[in-house]
Design an enzyme around this catalytic site. Structure first.
Site, PDB file in Angstrom:
ATOM      1  N   LYS A 121       0.867  -1.196   0.000  1.00 40.75           N
ATOM      2  CA  LYS A 121       0.000   0.000   0.000  1.00 40.75           C
ATOM      3  C   LYS A 121       0.883   1.218   0.000  1.00 40.75           C
ATOM      4  O   LYS A 121       1.382   1.554   0.953  1.00 40.75           O
ATOM      5  CB  LYS A 121      -0.730   0.070   1.352  1.00 40.75           C
ATOM      6  N   LYS A 195      -1.589 -15.438  16.492  1.00 37.77           N
ATOM      7  CA  LYS A 195      -2.187 -14.197  16.995  1.00 37.77           C
ATOM      8  C   LYS A 195      -3.539 -13.975  16.321  1.00 37.77           C
ATOM      9  O   LYS A 195      -3.682 -14.226  15.123  1.00 37.77           O
ATOM     10  CB  LYS A 195      -1.223 -13.066  16.628  1.00 37.77           C
ATOM     11  N   LYS A 198      -7.379 -10.397  11.631  1.00 39.55           N
ATOM     12  CA  LYS A 198      -8.225 -10.563  10.451  1.00 39.55           C
ATOM     13  C   LYS A 198      -7.440 -11.110   9.263  1.00 39.55           C
ATOM     14  O   LYS A 198      -7.972 -11.869   8.464  1.00 39.55           O
ATOM     15  CB  LYS A 198      -8.879  -9.237  10.080  1.00 39.55           C
TER      16      LYS A 198
END
Ligand code: TRP
Ligand code: SF4
Length: 328
Positions: A121, A195, A198
């Site tokens: 990104k 962990k 998402k």
């Protein structure tokens, strides 16, 4: 004596999961009885890494408020508001940006970490570098004494103190220096033992219905050394056991010894966990169902929070402008 002021924010990046709940929200709910609390939705901060696609931001904001309210944040006890509705945050951010050295921002560990983690990104932007400067504006606007955050945010609070100190030194003593308030967060792994995140697709969302939660529990990874039901187990390496620690505080020791002696099967152990989780999560789920039918109420909560926040923000900005002599 007046209560201290606490402030914290969350970026609206999607529905909250149990890791977020036990890492932050559960604390927020408790703190609202002890302090004058401001909790806000950091939608501008969400743009720093997600500026290209803003199509989900509105629904993420609504869902986050629903997550907050269903978890027990109470508009009678705390102020919940939306960052982008209180434009003073942008002005204070701008003013701080004038006196914040670039070196402070470059050396911030979250800056370096995120740059290497989010390579795909393009976040080599002005806004992303200034993330902590905006966060300082959020915190100092309400003259917060303390900021309940996780470990990863401590450098941002530290930078906030430096920004406050510099302002007070250059102009006038306007800002107190806030402290981080670290709370022993209960740590929950994801359903696969990594962990909870998402990006690993291993989360249990706060909005999952009770049946979905039960199914996810039944698929959790357990001690891989247990093949047969009466093999002795090692609860310390088991995901289900990590969940028992959080949801079944009174029964966890017994589960541990039953597992070690091979006298409980994993299926039964999971069923017990699922029913314990339902005791905590079903009321939250039911509250959410009620809130989903009242979108006007959700708006009202945030609008009245915005109003309260704005009143304080206006007062702070007038002090800031005076101190800087840009109140012509
Ligand atoms: N940076 C915080 C996070 O990612 C969110 C945030 C923005 C915040 N402004 C804040 C937290 C002010 C505490 C105080 O979790
Ligand atoms: Fe984990 Fe429970 Fe199985 Fe032990 S009995 S390995 S704690 S699921």
């Amino acid at each position: 004596m007046s209560k201290g002021t606490m402030l914290s924010g969350m970026r609206p990046t999607g529905s909250l999961h149990l890791g977020n709940y036990f890492g932050a929200l559960e604390n927020w709910v408790r703190l609202q009885d002890e302090y004058d609390c401001f909790y806000f939705i950091a939608d501008w901060h969400a743009l720093t890494t997600g500026y290209e696609d803003t199509s989900d931001i509105k629904s993420n904001i609504d869902n986050m408020v629903i997550d907050w309210l269903s978890s027990g944040l109470d508009p009678e006890k705390c102020t919940m508001f939306l960052q982008s509705s209180v434009k003073e945050h942008a002005e204070l951010h701008l003013l701080f940006s004038m006196s914040t050295p670039l070196s402070w921002l470059y050396r911030c560990p979250t800056y370096k970490d995120q740059l290497s983690q989010l390579k795909e990104k393009n976040i080599t932007t002005y806004g992303f570098l200034g993330y902590p400067c905006l966060q300082a504006a959020d915190i100092l606007m309400y003259k917060a004494d303390a900021v309940p955050v996780g470990e990863d945010q401590v450098p941002h609070v530290e930078l906030t103190r430096e920004i406050a100190r510099r302002f007070n030194h250059l102009f006038e003593e306007v800002f107190p220096e806030p402290e981080s308030k670290l709370t022993k967060a209960k740590v929950l792994p994801g359903t696969d033992g990594r962990k909870m995140s998402k990006s690993y697709n291993n989360t249990i969302a706060l909005s999952d219905d009770p049946e979905t939660v039960r199914k996810k529990v039944m698929t959790m990874v357990t001690d891989p050394a247990r093949i047969r039901k009466d093999d002795p187990g090692h609860p310390e390496v088991c995901t289900v056991f990590a969940f028992h620690k959080v949801f079944n505080e009174e029964g966890v020791d017994e589960i541990g010894s039953l597992c070690r002696s091979g006298s409980i099967g994993c299926v039964q152990c999971k069923k017990i966990l699922a029913s314990k989780m339902a005791e905590t999560l079903t009321p939250i789920y039911e509250k959410r169902q009620g809130l989903l039918e009242r979108p006007a109420y959700i708006r009202e909560v945030i609008e009245s929070g915005n109003e309260r926040a704005r009143n304080i923000a206006q007062k702070t900005m007038s002090d800031v402008r005076k101190a800087m002599k840009i109140d012509w």
